[in-house]
Scaffold this active site. Structure first.
Site, PDB file in Angstrom:
ATOM      1  N   ILE A 131       0.836  -1.203   0.000  1.00  0.00           N
ATOM      2  CA  ILE A 131       0.000   0.000   0.000  1.00  0.00           C
ATOM      3  C   ILE A 131       0.874   1.258   0.000  1.00  0.00           C
ATOM      4  CG2 ILE A 131      -1.665   1.301   1.388  1.00  0.00           C
ATOM      5  CD1 ILE A 131      -2.799  -1.444   2.336  1.00  0.00           C
ATOM      6  N   ASP A 140      13.922   2.880  10.524  1.00  0.00           N
ATOM      7  CA  ASP A 140      13.078   1.965  11.286  1.00  0.00           C
ATOM      8  C   ASP A 140      12.239   2.829  12.229  1.00  0.00           C
ATOM      9  OD1 ASP A 140      12.001   0.208  13.161  1.00  0.00           O
ATOM     10  OD2 ASP A 140      13.759  -1.111  13.126  1.00  0.00           O
ATOM     11  N   TYR A 194      -2.644  -6.525  16.787  1.00  0.00           N
ATOM     12  CA  TYR A 194      -2.772  -5.707  15.580  1.00  0.00           C
ATOM     13  C   TYR A 194      -4.028  -4.827  15.633  1.00  0.00           C
ATOM     14  CZ  TYR A 194      -3.149  -4.760  10.517  1.00  0.00           C
ATOM     15  OH  TYR A 194      -3.261  -4.156   9.285  1.00  0.00           O
ATOM     16  N   LYS A 233      -4.390  -0.661  15.724  1.00  0.00           N
ATOM     17  CA  LYS A 233      -5.091   0.107  14.682  1.00  0.00           C
ATOM     18  C   LYS A 233      -6.243   0.910  15.286  1.00  0.00           C
ATOM     19  CE  LYS A 233      -2.551  -1.189  11.213  1.00  0.00           C
ATOM     20  NZ  LYS A 233      -1.672  -0.213  10.553  1.00  0.00           N
TER      21      LYS A 233
HETATM   22  P1  NDP Z   1       3.357  -4.887   3.598  1.00  0.00           P
HETATM   23  O1  NDP Z   1       3.705  -5.978   4.532  1.00  0.00           O
HETATM   24  O2  NDP Z   1       3.259  -5.154   2.137  1.00  0.00           O
HETATM   25  O3  NDP Z   1       4.329  -3.643   3.819  1.00  0.00           O
HETATM   26  C1  NDP Z   1       4.591  -3.175   5.125  1.00  0.00           C
HETATM   27  C2  NDP Z   1       5.409  -1.908   5.003  1.00  0.00           C
HETATM   28  O4  NDP Z   1       5.742  -1.439   6.313  1.00  0.00           O
HETATM   29  C3  NDP Z   1       6.721  -2.161   4.282  1.00  0.00           C
HETATM   30  O5  NDP Z   1       6.998  -1.045   3.476  1.00  0.00           O
HETATM   31  C4  NDP Z   1       7.707  -2.273   5.416  1.00  0.00           C
HETATM   32  O6  NDP Z   1       9.008  -1.919   5.033  1.00  0.00           O
HETATM   33  C5  NDP Z   1       7.161  -1.259   6.383  1.00  0.00           C
HETATM   34  N1  NDP Z   1       7.641  -1.459   7.744  1.00  0.00           N
HETATM   35  C6  NDP Z   1       7.383  -2.503   8.563  1.00  0.00           C
HETATM   36  N2  NDP Z   1       8.030  -2.339   9.729  1.00  0.00           N
HETATM   37  C7  NDP Z   1       8.712  -1.173   9.636  1.00  0.00           C
HETATM   38  C8  NDP Z   1       9.554  -0.445  10.521  1.00  0.00           C
HETATM   39  N3  NDP Z   1       9.844  -0.915  11.744  1.00  0.00           N
HETATM   40  N4  NDP Z   1      10.079   0.725  10.096  1.00  0.00           N
HETATM   41  C9  NDP Z   1       9.802   1.198   8.872  1.00  0.00           C
HETATM   42  N5  NDP Z   1       9.012   0.568   7.986  1.00  0.00           N
HETATM   43  C10 NDP Z   1       8.471  -0.609   8.377  1.00  0.00           C
HETATM   44  O7  NDP Z   1       1.982  -4.331   4.162  1.00  0.00           O
HETATM   45  P2  NDP Z   1       0.782  -3.566   3.454  1.00  0.00           P
HETATM   46  O8  NDP Z   1       1.251  -2.707   2.345  1.00  0.00           O
HETATM   47  O9  NDP Z   1      -0.285  -4.549   3.224  1.00  0.00           O
HETATM   48  O10 NDP Z   1       0.319  -2.655   4.691  1.00  0.00           O
HETATM   49  C11 NDP Z   1       0.584  -1.265   4.769  1.00  0.00           C
HETATM   50  C12 NDP Z   1      -0.242  -0.715   5.903  1.00  0.00           C
HETATM   51  O11 NDP Z   1      -1.630  -0.964   5.641  1.00  0.00           O
HETATM   52  C13 NDP Z   1       0.060  -1.358   7.249  1.00  0.00           C
HETATM   53  O12 NDP Z   1      -0.031  -0.389   8.265  1.00  0.00           O
HETATM   54  C14 NDP Z   1      -1.050  -2.381   7.391  1.00  0.00           C
HETATM   55  O13 NDP Z   1      -1.302  -2.673   8.731  1.00  0.00           O
HETATM   56  C15 NDP Z   1      -2.202  -1.639   6.727  1.00  0.00           C
HETATM   57  N6  NDP Z   1      -3.276  -2.499   6.263  1.00  0.00           N
HETATM   58  C16 NDP Z   1      -3.082  -3.469   5.317  1.00  0.00           C
HETATM   59  C17 NDP Z   1      -4.145  -4.239   4.894  1.00  0.00           C
HETATM   60  C18 NDP Z   1      -4.019  -5.293   3.860  1.00  0.00           C
HETATM   61  O14 NDP Z   1      -5.014  -6.001   3.630  1.00  0.00           O
HETATM   62  N7  NDP Z   1      -2.894  -5.442   3.186  1.00  0.00           N
HETATM   63  C19 NDP Z   1      -5.480  -4.064   5.463  1.00  0.00           C
HETATM   64  C20 NDP Z   1      -5.581  -3.000   6.417  1.00  0.00           C
HETATM   65  C21 NDP Z   1      -4.513  -2.264   6.805  1.00  0.00           C
HETATM   66  P3  NDP Z   1      10.274  -2.916   5.236  1.00  0.00           P
HETATM   67  O15 NDP Z   1       9.749  -4.209   5.814  1.00  0.00           O
HETATM   68  O16 NDP Z   1      10.847  -3.086   3.885  1.00  0.00           O
HETATM   69  O17 NDP Z   1      11.149  -2.174   6.161  1.00  0.00           O
END
Ligand code: NDP
Length: 238
Positions: A18, A52, A144, A148
């Site tokens: 996203i 991070d 989680y 949220k």
């Molecule tokens: P992904 O798992 O595809 O991506 C997660 C993102 O968060 C990555 O860019 C990752 O970067 C980043 N991230 C995780 N931990 C850290 C950290 N400690 N510091 C910096 N960056 C971090 O998830 P989605 O794209 O699906 O989700 C994006 C958001 O949308 C999240 O908040 C999720 O909870 C929310 N969401 C998603 C849904 C879905 O169905 N997919 C539904 C509802 C909400 P990297 O790991 O490379 O550092």
């Protein structure tokens, strides 16, 4: 919709899923975009910064780097998020704290850092990526969904604190969106989600990005403290 200004934007978790779609949308709309992720990779046209959100010093350094390149941050999308699903009886202290630290405390950290320049500039847009399960609930996700749900309190308290300074704070609550996060779900569970979503399908990252682009626009200046669902109707009434 016509935008007049090219804004300084930070998107956390902007390298995948996203967040990547959000970054690509802001870049296409002509904004100056910095994308945070742990490795610092980013879509074309954006400045990738290794940050991070679990580390306060890294957040401060990440903002300094983004602001050196693009000027004071005007739009923040706190999107980085993680899951660590298990039933409550098996959920460890670490499972709980790790998810809360990224999803909630990480969002607090970046919002606090962004608020400084937004208040000074008397203009700002903060959008938190929540989730339908924040208010709907989800078995196996007490960590989680709590993280949220808490983003709603964060956005609403921020609205009351700094809403008079031209800063808005909102939550976008996606339903089930096709990304790495949902790719791990079983076919059976995906079929169940499709069946319970009135739209009859999973959503696409670009559909979430479109709602966020609107909330970040000039036109959305009177929308604050809102929870905007992008969920195909799944969470209606919650
Ligand atoms: P992904 O798992 O595809 O991506 C997660 C993102 O968060 C990555 O860019 C990752 O970067 C980043 N991230 C995780 N931990 C850290 C950290 N400690 N510091 C910096 N960056 C971090 O998830 P989605 O794209 O699906 O989700 C994006 C958001 O949308 C999240 O908040 C999720 O909870 C929310 N969401 C998603 C849904 C879905 O169905 N997919 C539904 C509802 C909400 P990297 O790991 O490379 O550092």
């Amino acid at each position: 919709m016509t935008e007049t200004a090219s804004r300084s934007v930070i998107v956390t978790g902007g390298n995948r899923g996203i967040g990547r779609a959000i970054v690509e949308r802001f870049v296409a709309d002509g904004h100056k975009v910095a994308s945070f992720s742990r490795a610092g990779d980013a879509p074309d046209g954006a400045l990738g910064i290794a940050c991070d959100v679990g580390d306060p010093a890294a957040v401060d350094a990440g903002f300094a780097a983004a602001e050196a390149a693009h000027g004071p941050v005007e739009v923040l999308v706190a999107n980085a998020g993680v899951t660590k699903d298990t039933l409550i009886l098996r959920m460890s202290e670490e499972d709980w704290a790790g998810v809360l630290d990224v999803n909630l405390t990480g969002s607090f950290r970046v919002a606090k850092r962004a608020a400084r320049s937004m208040i000074r500039g008397r203009w700002g847009r903060i959008v938190f990526t929540g989730s339908v399960v924040g208010l709907y609930g989800s078995p196996g996700q007490v960590n989680y969904s709590s993280s949220k749900a808490a983003l709603v309190g964060l956005a609403r308290s921020l609205t009351r604190e700094i809403g008079g300074r031209g800063v808005t704070a909102n939550v976008v609550a996606p339903g089930f969106i096709e990304t790495d996060m949902t790719a791990v779900l079983s076919e059976e569970l995906v079929a169940k989600y499709k069946a319970t979503t009135p739209a009859g399908r999973l959503g696409q990252p670009e559909e979430v990005a479109a709602a966020i682009a609107f909330l970040a626009s000039e036109q959305a200046g009177f929308i604050s403290g809102a929870v905007i669902p992008v969920d195909g109707g799944l969470g209606m009434g919650h």
